[in-house]
Design an enzyme around this catalytic site. Structure first.
Site, PDB file in Angstrom:
ATOM      1  N   PRO A 196       0.791  -1.228   0.000  1.00 59.29           N
ATOM      2  CA  PRO A 196       0.000   0.000   0.000  1.00 59.29           C
ATOM      3  C   PRO A 196       0.822   1.277   0.000  1.00 59.29           C
ATOM      4  O   PRO A 196       1.847   1.379   0.671  1.00 59.29           O
ATOM      5  CB  PRO A 196      -0.824  -0.110   1.295  1.00 59.29           C
ATOM      6  CG  PRO A 196      -0.119  -1.109   2.134  1.00 59.29           C
ATOM      7  CD  PRO A 196       0.538  -2.069   1.175  1.00 59.29           C
ATOM      8  N   ASN A 197       0.300   2.229  -0.758  1.00 56.97           N
ATOM      9  CA  ASN A 197       0.815   3.598  -0.880  1.00 56.97           C
ATOM     10  C   ASN A 197       2.066   3.721  -1.740  1.00 56.97           C
ATOM     11  O   ASN A 197       2.496   4.840  -2.032  1.00 56.97           O
ATOM     12  CB  ASN A 197       1.056   4.234   0.507  1.00 56.97           C
ATOM     13  CG  ASN A 197      -0.231   4.358   1.289  1.00 56.97           C
ATOM     14  OD1 ASN A 197      -1.199   4.920   0.788  1.00 56.97           O
ATOM     15  ND2 ASN A 197      -0.270   3.810   2.492  1.00 56.97           N
TER      16      ASN A 197
ATOM     17  N   ARG B 195       5.992  12.261  -2.558  1.00 55.37           N
ATOM     18  CA  ARG B 195       6.097  12.779  -1.191  1.00 55.37           C
ATOM     19  C   ARG B 195       7.266  12.113  -0.493  1.00 55.37           C
ATOM     20  O   ARG B 195       7.701  11.038  -0.886  1.00 55.37           O
ATOM     21  CB  ARG B 195       4.813  12.440  -0.408  1.00 55.37           C
ATOM     22  CG  ARG B 195       3.636  13.356  -0.704  1.00 55.37           C
ATOM     23  CD  ARG B 195       2.426  12.928   0.127  1.00 55.37           C
ATOM     24  NE  ARG B 195       2.822  12.521   1.472  1.00 55.37           N
ATOM     25  CZ  ARG B 195       2.273  11.517   2.157  1.00 55.37           C
ATOM     26  NH1 ARG B 195       1.318  10.800   1.626  1.00 55.37           N
ATOM     27  NH2 ARG B 195       2.689  11.226   3.375  1.00 55.37           N
TER      28      ARG B 195
ATOM     29  N   TYR C 161      12.105   8.111   0.912  1.00 58.83           N
ATOM     30  CA  TYR C 161      11.877   7.070  -0.102  1.00 58.83           C
ATOM     31  C   TYR C 161      12.527   7.364  -1.450  1.00 58.83           C
ATOM     32  O   TYR C 161      12.423   6.554  -2.369  1.00 58.83           O
ATOM     33  CB  TYR C 161      10.368   6.858  -0.286  1.00 58.83           C
ATOM     34  CG  TYR C 161       9.674   6.413   0.986  1.00 58.83           C
ATOM     35  CD1 TYR C 161      10.047   5.229   1.617  1.00 58.83           C
ATOM     36  CD2 TYR C 161       8.664   7.179   1.565  1.00 58.83           C
ATOM     37  CE1 TYR C 161       9.430   4.816   2.791  1.00 58.83           C
ATOM     38  CE2 TYR C 161       8.037   6.778   2.734  1.00 58.83           C
ATOM     39  CZ  TYR C 161       8.428   5.600   3.345  1.00 58.83           C
ATOM     40  OH  TYR C 161       7.825   5.188   4.503  1.00 58.83           O
TER      41      TYR C 161
ATOM     42  N   ASN D 218       7.950  -5.908  -1.461  1.00 60.60           N
ATOM     43  CA  ASN D 218       7.947  -4.759  -0.555  1.00 60.60           C
ATOM     44  C   ASN D 218       6.526  -4.673  -0.004  1.00 60.60           C
ATOM     45  O   ASN D 218       5.629  -4.116  -0.664  1.00 60.60           O
ATOM     46  CB  ASN D 218       8.341  -3.460  -1.248  1.00 60.60           C
ATOM     47  CG  ASN D 218       8.409  -2.302  -0.241  1.00 60.60           C
ATOM     48  OD1 ASN D 218       7.915  -2.418   0.882  1.00 60.60           O
ATOM     49  ND2 ASN D 218       9.009  -1.206  -0.637  1.00 60.60           N
TER      50      ASN D 218
ATOM     51  N   ALA E  13       3.471  -1.067   4.634  1.00 59.80           N
ATOM     52  CA  ALA E  13       3.003  -1.132   6.027  1.00 59.80           C
ATOM     53  C   ALA E  13       2.458  -2.513   6.403  1.00 59.80           C
ATOM     54  O   ALA E  13       2.480  -2.889   7.584  1.00 59.80           O
ATOM     55  CB  ALA E  13       1.949  -0.062   6.264  1.00 59.80           C
TER      56      ALA E  13
ATOM     57  N   GLU F 245      12.456 -10.015   0.937  1.00 62.35           N
ATOM     58  CA  GLU F 245      11.740  -8.827   1.416  1.00 62.35           C
ATOM     59  C   GLU F 245      12.603  -7.607   1.099  1.00 62.35           C
ATOM     60  O   GLU F 245      13.820  -7.617   1.308  1.00 62.35           O
ATOM     61  CB  GLU F 245      11.519  -8.941   2.932  1.00 62.35           C
ATOM     62  CG  GLU F 245      10.777  -7.763   3.533  1.00 62.35           C
ATOM     63  CD  GLU F 245      10.579  -7.897   5.043  1.00 62.35           C
ATOM     64  OE1 GLU F 245      11.007  -8.932   5.619  1.00 62.35           O
ATOM     65  OE2 GLU F 245       9.997  -6.984   5.641  1.00 62.35           O
TER      66      GLU F 245
ATOM     67  N   HIS G 216      12.825  -3.233   1.220  1.00 59.51           N
ATOM     68  CA  HIS G 216      12.313  -1.924   1.651  1.00 59.51           C
ATOM     69  C   HIS G 216      13.222  -0.832   1.116  1.00 59.51           C
ATOM     70  O   HIS G 216      14.448  -0.968   1.137  1.00 59.51           O
ATOM     71  CB  HIS G 216      12.265  -1.830   3.177  1.00 59.51           C
ATOM     72  CG  HIS G 216      11.290  -2.780   3.798  1.00 59.51           C
ATOM     73  ND1 HIS G 216       9.938  -2.523   3.865  1.00 59.51           N
ATOM     74  CD2 HIS G 216      11.473  -3.996   4.358  1.00 59.51           C
ATOM     75  CE1 HIS G 216       9.336  -3.539   4.454  1.00 59.51           C
ATOM     76  NE2 HIS G 216      10.244  -4.449   4.760  1.00 59.51           N
TER      77      HIS G 216
ATOM     78  N   ARG H  56      13.993   3.389  12.039  1.00 56.07           N
ATOM     79  CA  ARG H  56      12.892   4.355  12.089  1.00 56.07           C
ATOM     80  C   ARG H  56      12.045   4.137  13.357  1.00 56.07           C
ATOM     81  O   ARG H  56      12.580   3.740  14.380  1.00 56.07           O
ATOM     82  CB  ARG H  56      12.080   4.249  10.791  1.00 56.07           C
ATOM     83  CG  ARG H  56      12.944   4.548   9.554  1.00 56.07           C
ATOM     84  CD  ARG H  56      12.160   4.431   8.274  1.00 56.07           C
ATOM     85  NE  ARG H  56      11.060   5.393   8.228  1.00 56.07           N
ATOM     86  CZ  ARG H  56      10.065   5.330   7.348  1.00 56.07           C
ATOM     87  NH1 ARG H  56      10.051   4.364   6.442  1.00 56.07           N
ATOM     88  NH2 ARG H  56       9.104   6.227   7.369  1.00 56.07           N
TER      89      ARG H  56
END
Ligand code: CA2
Length: 151
Positions: A11-12, A19, A24, A75, A78, A99, A101, A108
Protein backbone atom coordinates in the site's frame (compact mmCIF):
# COMPACT_ATOMS: atom_id res chain seq x y z
CA UNK A 1 13.00 -18.61 -20.46
CA UNK A 2 12.50 -19.54 -16.78
CA UNK A 3 9.39 -18.56 -14.83
CA UNK A 4 9.26 -14.82 -14.01
CA UNK A 5 10.41 -13.23 -10.79
CA UNK A 6 7.39 -11.63 -9.16
CA UNK A 7 7.97 -8.15 -7.68
CA UNK A 8 5.01 -7.20 -5.50
CA UNK A 9 4.49 -3.83 -3.84
CA UNK A 10 2.13 -2.96 -1.01
CA UNK A 11 0.00 0.00 0.00
CA UNK A 12 0.82 3.60 -0.88
CA UNK A 13 3.85 2.71 -2.98
CA UNK A 14 1.88 3.97 -6.00
CA UNK A 15 2.62 7.42 -4.53
CA UNK A 16 6.37 6.94 -4.70
CA UNK A 17 8.21 10.02 -5.94
CA UNK A 18 5.44 12.41 -4.95
CA UNK A 19 6.10 12.78 -1.19
CA UNK A 20 8.79 12.19 1.44
CA UNK A 21 11.71 11.99 -1.05
CA UNK A 22 14.13 12.32 1.89
CA UNK A 23 12.91 8.89 3.08
CA UNK A 24 11.88 7.07 -0.10
CA UNK A 25 13.81 8.87 -2.86
CA UNK A 26 12.46 10.79 -5.83
CA UNK A 27 11.99 7.94 -8.31
CA UNK A 28 8.44 6.87 -9.15
CA UNK A 29 7.19 3.29 -8.97
CA UNK A 30 7.35 3.22 -12.77
CA UNK A 31 11.05 4.10 -12.54
CA UNK A 32 11.49 1.23 -10.07
CA UNK A 33 9.63 -1.13 -12.43
CA UNK A 34 11.99 -0.15 -15.29
CA UNK A 35 15.04 -0.78 -13.07
CA UNK A 36 13.65 -4.23 -12.15
CA UNK A 37 12.90 -5.14 -15.77
CA UNK A 38 16.40 -4.10 -16.89
CA UNK A 39 18.10 -6.04 -14.09
CA UNK A 40 15.84 -9.07 -14.67
CA UNK A 41 16.62 -9.05 -18.41
CA UNK A 42 20.37 -8.86 -17.70
CA UNK A 43 20.00 -11.94 -15.50
CA UNK A 44 17.72 -13.84 -17.92
CA UNK A 45 14.45 -13.38 -16.03
CA UNK A 46 11.14 -11.76 -16.93
CA UNK A 47 9.75 -9.55 -14.17
CA UNK A 48 6.08 -9.53 -13.16
CA UNK A 49 5.83 -6.19 -11.36
CA UNK A 50 2.62 -5.23 -9.49
CA UNK A 51 1.35 -2.88 -6.77
CA UNK A 52 -1.80 -3.04 -4.67
CA UNK A 53 -3.29 -1.10 -1.79
CA UNK A 54 -5.39 -4.16 -0.84
CA UNK A 55 -4.18 -6.90 1.50
CA UNK A 56 -6.36 -9.63 -0.07
CA UNK A 57 -5.13 -8.84 -3.55
CA UNK A 58 -1.54 -9.18 -2.36
CA UNK A 59 -2.44 -12.55 -0.81
CA UNK A 60 -3.93 -13.64 -4.16
CA UNK A 61 -0.75 -12.59 -5.99
CA UNK A 62 1.50 -14.38 -3.47
CA UNK A 63 -0.55 -17.54 -4.07
CA UNK A 64 -0.11 -17.02 -7.82
CA UNK A 65 3.66 -16.56 -7.38
CA UNK A 66 3.73 -19.91 -5.53
CA UNK A 67 2.65 -21.67 -8.74
CA UNK A 68 3.82 -19.39 -11.54
CA UNK A 69 6.89 -17.61 -10.16
CA UNK A 70 10.58 -18.52 -9.95
CA UNK A 71 11.03 -16.24 -6.92
CA UNK A 72 9.27 -13.41 -5.12
CA UNK A 73 10.58 -9.95 -4.26
CA UNK A 74 8.12 -8.29 -1.90
CA UNK A 75 7.95 -4.76 -0.55
CA UNK A 76 4.94 -5.27 1.72
CA UNK A 77 5.05 -1.60 2.83
CA UNK A 78 3.00 -1.13 6.03
CA UNK A 79 1.44 -4.62 5.74
CA UNK A 80 4.83 -6.07 6.63
CA UNK A 81 4.32 -4.72 10.12
CA UNK A 82 0.71 -5.83 10.51
CA UNK A 83 -0.33 -8.69 8.26
CA UNK A 84 -0.62 -12.26 9.53
CA UNK A 85 -2.48 -12.96 6.25
CA UNK A 86 0.62 -12.12 4.19
CA UNK A 87 2.75 -14.19 6.58
CA UNK A 88 0.44 -17.21 6.24
CA UNK A 89 0.47 -16.90 2.44
CA UNK A 90 4.27 -16.59 2.33
CA UNK A 91 4.70 -19.67 4.51
CA UNK A 92 3.16 -21.80 1.71
CA UNK A 93 5.89 -20.82 -0.79
CA UNK A 94 8.77 -23.12 -1.71
CA UNK A 95 10.43 -20.46 -3.92
CA UNK A 96 12.92 -17.82 -2.62
CA UNK A 97 11.30 -14.79 -1.00
CA UNK A 98 13.30 -11.54 -0.73
CA UNK A 99 11.74 -8.83 1.42
CA UNK A 100 12.72 -5.40 0.12
CA UNK A 101 12.31 -1.92 1.65
CA UNK A 102 13.39 1.41 0.24
CA UNK A 103 14.11 2.82 3.68
CA UNK A 104 15.68 0.99 6.61
CA UNK A 105 12.71 0.29 8.91
CA UNK A 106 15.05 -0.83 11.72
CA UNK A 107 16.36 2.76 11.94
CA UNK A 108 12.89 4.35 12.09
CA UNK A 109 9.91 4.32 14.47
CA UNK A 110 9.57 1.43 16.93
CA UNK A 111 6.43 0.06 15.19
CA UNK A 112 8.42 -0.48 11.98
CA UNK A 113 10.96 -2.72 13.71
CA UNK A 114 8.77 -5.81 13.56
CA UNK A 115 8.01 -7.52 10.26
CA UNK A 116 5.74 -10.56 9.87
CA UNK A 117 7.15 -10.87 6.36
CA UNK A 118 10.72 -11.24 7.67
CA UNK A 119 9.61 -14.36 9.56
CA UNK A 120 8.85 -16.05 6.24
CA UNK A 121 11.47 -14.39 3.98
CA UNK A 122 14.67 -15.99 2.76
CA UNK A 123 16.41 -12.63 3.25
CA UNK A 124 15.84 -8.90 3.59
CA UNK A 125 17.26 -5.89 1.71
CA UNK A 126 16.52 -2.49 3.21
CA UNK A 127 17.82 1.05 3.17
CA UNK A 128 19.27 1.26 -0.34
CA UNK A 129 16.36 3.07 -2.00
CA UNK A 130 15.29 2.00 -5.49
CA UNK A 131 18.67 0.30 -6.02
CA UNK A 132 17.61 -2.20 -3.35
CA UNK A 133 15.09 -3.70 -5.77
CA UNK A 134 17.93 -4.52 -8.15
CA UNK A 135 19.90 -6.07 -5.29
CA UNK A 136 16.83 -8.09 -4.33
CA UNK A 137 16.41 -9.36 -7.91
CA UNK A 138 20.09 -10.32 -8.04
CA UNK A 139 19.73 -12.21 -4.77
CA UNK A 140 16.54 -13.92 -5.94
CA UNK A 141 18.05 -14.87 -9.32
CA UNK A 142 21.13 -16.27 -7.58
CA UNK A 143 19.00 -18.44 -5.31
CA UNK A 144 16.94 -19.72 -8.26
CA UNK A 145 20.07 -20.62 -10.24
CA UNK A 146 21.59 -22.31 -7.19
CA UNK A 147 18.47 -24.47 -6.75
CA UNK A 148 18.28 -25.41 -10.48
CA UNK A 149 21.48 -24.50 -12.35
CA UNK A 150 19.81 -25.15 -15.75
CA UNK A 151 16.99 -22.63 -15.13
O1 CA2 B 1 10.83 1.60 3.16
C1 CA2 B 1 9.92 0.96 2.62
O2 CA2 B 1 10.01 0.50 1.48
C2 CA2 B 1 8.61 0.75 3.38
O3 CA2 B 1 8.13 -0.54 3.04
C3 CA2 B 1 7.67 1.82 2.89
C4 CA2 B 1 6.33 1.81 3.61
C5 CA2 B 1 6.53 1.81 5.13
O4 CA2 B 1 5.29 1.67 5.79
C6 CA2 B 1 7.47 0.72 5.59
O5 CA2 B 1 7.68 0.83 6.98
C7 CA2 B 1 8.80 0.81 4.88
C8 CA2 B 1 5.52 3.04 3.24
C9 CA2 B 1 5.19 3.10 1.77
C10 CA2 B 1 4.55 4.42 1.49
O6 CA2 B 1 5.23 4.96 0.38
C11 CA2 B 1 5.05 6.28 0.08
C12 CA2 B 1 5.98 6.83 -0.76
C13 CA2 B 1 5.89 8.14 -1.10
C14 CA2 B 1 4.86 8.92 -0.63
C15 CA2 B 1 3.94 8.37 0.22
C16 CA2 B 1 4.02 7.03 0.57
Amino acid sequence: MPKPIYVLNGPNLNLLGSREPHIYGSETLDDVRRRCEARGAALGFDIDFRQSNHEGELVDWIQQARVEGAALVLNPAAYGHTSVALYDALKTLAIPVVECHLSNPAAREEFRRHSYVSLAATGVIAGFGAAGYELAIEAAAGLVRKASPAA
